[in-house]
Design an enzyme around this catalytic site. Structure first.
Site, PDB file in Angstrom:
ATOM      1  N   ASP A  61     -12.277  48.544 -31.834  1.00  0.00           N
ATOM      2  CA  ASP A  61     -10.892  48.273 -31.462  1.00  0.00           C
ATOM      3  C   ASP A  61      -9.959  49.132 -32.324  1.00  0.00           C
ATOM      4  O   ASP A  61     -10.161  49.254 -33.523  1.00  0.00           O
ATOM      5  CB  ASP A  61     -10.575  46.779 -31.642  1.00  0.00           C
ATOM      6  CG  ASP A  61      -9.320  46.380 -30.885  1.00  0.00           C
ATOM      7  OD1 ASP A  61      -9.431  45.623 -29.914  1.00  0.00           O
ATOM      8  OD2 ASP A  61      -8.217  46.843 -31.266  1.00  0.00           O
ATOM      9  N   ILE A  62      -8.945  49.729 -31.671  1.00  0.00           N
ATOM     10  CA  ILE A  62      -8.032  50.597 -32.442  1.00  0.00           C
ATOM     11  C   ILE A  62      -7.120  49.807 -33.371  1.00  0.00           C
ATOM     12  O   ILE A  62      -6.565  50.376 -34.310  1.00  0.00           O
ATOM     13  CB  ILE A  62      -7.115  51.492 -31.546  1.00  0.00           C
ATOM     14  CG1 ILE A  62      -6.566  50.709 -30.362  1.00  0.00           C
ATOM     15  CG2 ILE A  62      -7.794  52.763 -31.129  1.00  0.00           C
ATOM     16  CD1 ILE A  62      -5.398  51.429 -29.709  1.00  0.00           C
ATOM     17  N   ASN A 116     -10.070  37.335 -23.186  1.00  0.00           N
ATOM     18  CA  ASN A 116      -8.804  36.917 -22.589  1.00  0.00           C
ATOM     19  C   ASN A 116      -8.866  37.217 -21.099  1.00  0.00           C
ATOM     20  O   ASN A 116      -9.174  38.345 -20.702  1.00  0.00           O
ATOM     21  CB  ASN A 116      -7.638  37.670 -23.235  1.00  0.00           C
ATOM     22  CG  ASN A 116      -7.477  37.330 -24.705  1.00  0.00           C
ATOM     23  OD1 ASN A 116      -7.579  36.163 -25.092  1.00  0.00           O
ATOM     24  ND2 ASN A 116      -7.234  38.326 -25.533  1.00  0.00           N
ATOM     25  N   HIS A 129     -13.012  42.842 -21.081  1.00  0.00           N
ATOM     26  CA  HIS A 129     -13.657  43.290 -22.312  1.00  0.00           C
ATOM     27  C   HIS A 129     -13.905  42.083 -23.206  1.00  0.00           C
ATOM     28  O   HIS A 129     -13.119  41.136 -23.220  1.00  0.00           O
ATOM     29  CB  HIS A 129     -12.792  44.321 -23.048  1.00  0.00           C
ATOM     30  CG  HIS A 129     -11.372  43.888 -23.219  1.00  0.00           C
ATOM     31  ND1 HIS A 129     -10.445  43.991 -22.200  1.00  0.00           N
ATOM     32  CD2 HIS A 129     -10.729  43.324 -24.273  1.00  0.00           C
ATOM     33  CE1 HIS A 129      -9.288  43.516 -22.634  1.00  0.00           C
ATOM     34  NE2 HIS A 129      -9.427  43.091 -23.882  1.00  0.00           N
ATOM     35  N   LEU A 130     -14.999  42.137 -23.943  1.00  0.00           N
ATOM     36  CA  LEU A 130     -15.333  41.083 -24.888  1.00  0.00           C
ATOM     37  C   LEU A 130     -14.957  41.567 -26.280  1.00  0.00           C
ATOM     38  O   LEU A 130     -15.387  42.641 -26.701  1.00  0.00           O
ATOM     39  CB  LEU A 130     -16.833  40.778 -24.864  1.00  0.00           C
ATOM     40  CG  LEU A 130     -17.435  40.010 -23.680  1.00  0.00           C
ATOM     41  CD1 LEU A 130     -17.282  40.785 -22.375  1.00  0.00           C
ATOM     42  CD2 LEU A 130     -18.905  39.704 -23.947  1.00  0.00           C
ATOM     43  N   HIS A 131     -14.148  40.792 -26.971  1.00  0.00           N
ATOM     44  CA  HIS A 131     -13.873  41.090 -28.376  1.00  0.00           C
ATOM     45  C   HIS A 131     -15.051  40.560 -29.190  1.00  0.00           C
ATOM     46  O   HIS A 131     -15.422  39.388 -29.065  1.00  0.00           O
ATOM     47  CB  HIS A 131     -12.599  40.388 -28.844  1.00  0.00           C
ATOM     48  CG  HIS A 131     -11.351  40.895 -28.193  1.00  0.00           C
ATOM     49  ND1 HIS A 131     -10.555  41.870 -28.743  1.00  0.00           N
ATOM     50  CD2 HIS A 131     -10.745  40.556 -27.031  1.00  0.00           C
ATOM     51  CE1 HIS A 131      -9.513  42.108 -27.962  1.00  0.00           C
ATOM     52  NE2 HIS A 131      -9.603  41.316 -26.906  1.00  0.00           N
TER      53      HIS A 131
HETATM   54  P1  AMP Z   1      -6.612  42.166 -24.905  1.00  0.00           P
HETATM   55  O1  AMP Z   1      -5.303  41.735 -25.523  1.00  0.00           O
HETATM   56  O2  AMP Z   1      -7.655  41.100 -24.898  1.00  0.00           O
HETATM   57  O3  AMP Z   1      -6.401  42.801 -23.552  1.00  0.00           O
HETATM   58  O4  AMP Z   1      -7.195  43.269 -25.871  1.00  0.00           O
HETATM   59  C1  AMP Z   1      -6.972  44.615 -25.733  1.00  0.00           C
HETATM   60  C2  AMP Z   1      -7.497  45.253 -26.987  1.00  0.00           C
HETATM   61  O5  AMP Z   1      -7.735  46.633 -26.729  1.00  0.00           O
HETATM   62  C3  AMP Z   1      -6.538  45.189 -28.178  1.00  0.00           C
HETATM   63  O6  AMP Z   1      -7.205  44.546 -29.253  1.00  0.00           O
HETATM   64  C4  AMP Z   1      -6.236  46.668 -28.484  1.00  0.00           C
HETATM   65  O7  AMP Z   1      -6.115  46.900 -29.856  1.00  0.00           O
HETATM   66  C5  AMP Z   1      -7.434  47.367 -27.887  1.00  0.00           C
HETATM   67  N1  AMP Z   1      -7.264  48.733 -27.423  1.00  0.00           N
HETATM   68  C6  AMP Z   1      -6.313  49.219 -26.589  1.00  0.00           C
HETATM   69  N2  AMP Z   1      -6.516  50.522 -26.321  1.00  0.00           N
HETATM   70  C7  AMP Z   1      -7.629  50.882 -27.001  1.00  0.00           C
HETATM   71  C8  AMP Z   1      -8.363  52.095 -27.145  1.00  0.00           C
HETATM   72  N3  AMP Z   1      -7.977  53.236 -26.549  1.00  0.00           N
HETATM   73  N4  AMP Z   1      -9.480  52.094 -27.919  1.00  0.00           N
HETATM   74  C9  AMP Z   1      -9.866  50.973 -28.543  1.00  0.00           C
HETATM   75  N5  AMP Z   1      -9.226  49.806 -28.447  1.00  0.00           N
HETATM   76  C10 AMP Z   1      -8.112  49.743 -27.701  1.00  0.00           C
END
Ligand code: AMP
Ligand code: ZN
Length: 142
Positions: A61-62, A116, A129-131
């Site tokens: 995650d960025i 989410n 996506h799975l965190h």
């Molecule tokens: P959500 O709020 O569950 O949709 O999570 C989206 C996640 O994606 C957040 O934690 C962001 O930090 C992460 N994110 C967004 N763009 C990127 C990317 N290009 N590479 C890695 N993580 C990302």
């Protein structure tokens, strides 16, 4: 990939068809819908993957919320778990087993999986996506 770009009357008409990422395309130069994770999967956005299989990509995650924060992403575009159909049940299992493998790669670290599903509950990227969160004590949610 099938790419088709034609010039008509000065306007560029560009259509891109991807079997795995049908959700973003350009019509008459207007972006109809974009998906950042589809772009990563397609290689249009460069990224360093932690794991890359036929069906699943794992990124860091960025904006990490824990010392270890991976995103487990299916290569197939599915908006959230509500979009899964019977045909996606193997993929659902693969996503969970990917979490297990990620723990294994980190000496069996305890982890939390968070998904989410919908903007109201915090989903900001509309590609499921799975965190994978680990590496510190996490707060109780309930
Ligand atoms: P959500 O709020 O569950 O949709 O999570 C989206 C996640 O994606 C957040 O934690 C962001 O930090 C992460 N994110 C967004 N763009 C990127 C990317 N290009 N590479 C890695 N993580 C990302
Ligand atoms: Zn997508």
């Amino acid at each position: 990939d099938a790419r088709d770009s034609k010039s008509r009357g000065g306007n560029t008409v560009s259509v891109r068809v991807r079997s795995l990422a049908p959700n973003f395309f350009l019509t008459m130069g207007v972006v109809m819908e974009e998906c950042i994770f589809c772009k990563v999967v397609a290689g249009d956005i460069s990224s360093k993957s932690v794991m890359d299989t036929d069906n699943v990509l794992v990124l860091k995650d960025i904006a990490p919320k824990a010392p270890i924060h991976y995103l487990i992403i299916p290569k197939k575009h599915l908006q959230d778990l509500r979009s899964f159909e019977d045909i996606d049940s193997n993929l659902a299992g693969e996503l969970l087993m990917t979490a297990q493998k990620l723990s294994e790669l980190n000496d069996g670290v305890p982890f939390r999986i968070l998904i989410n599903n919908g903007h109201e509950v915090g989903q900001r990227v509309n590609h499921v996506h799975l965190h994978f969160l680990a590496g510190k004590e996490l707060p109780e949610l309930f």
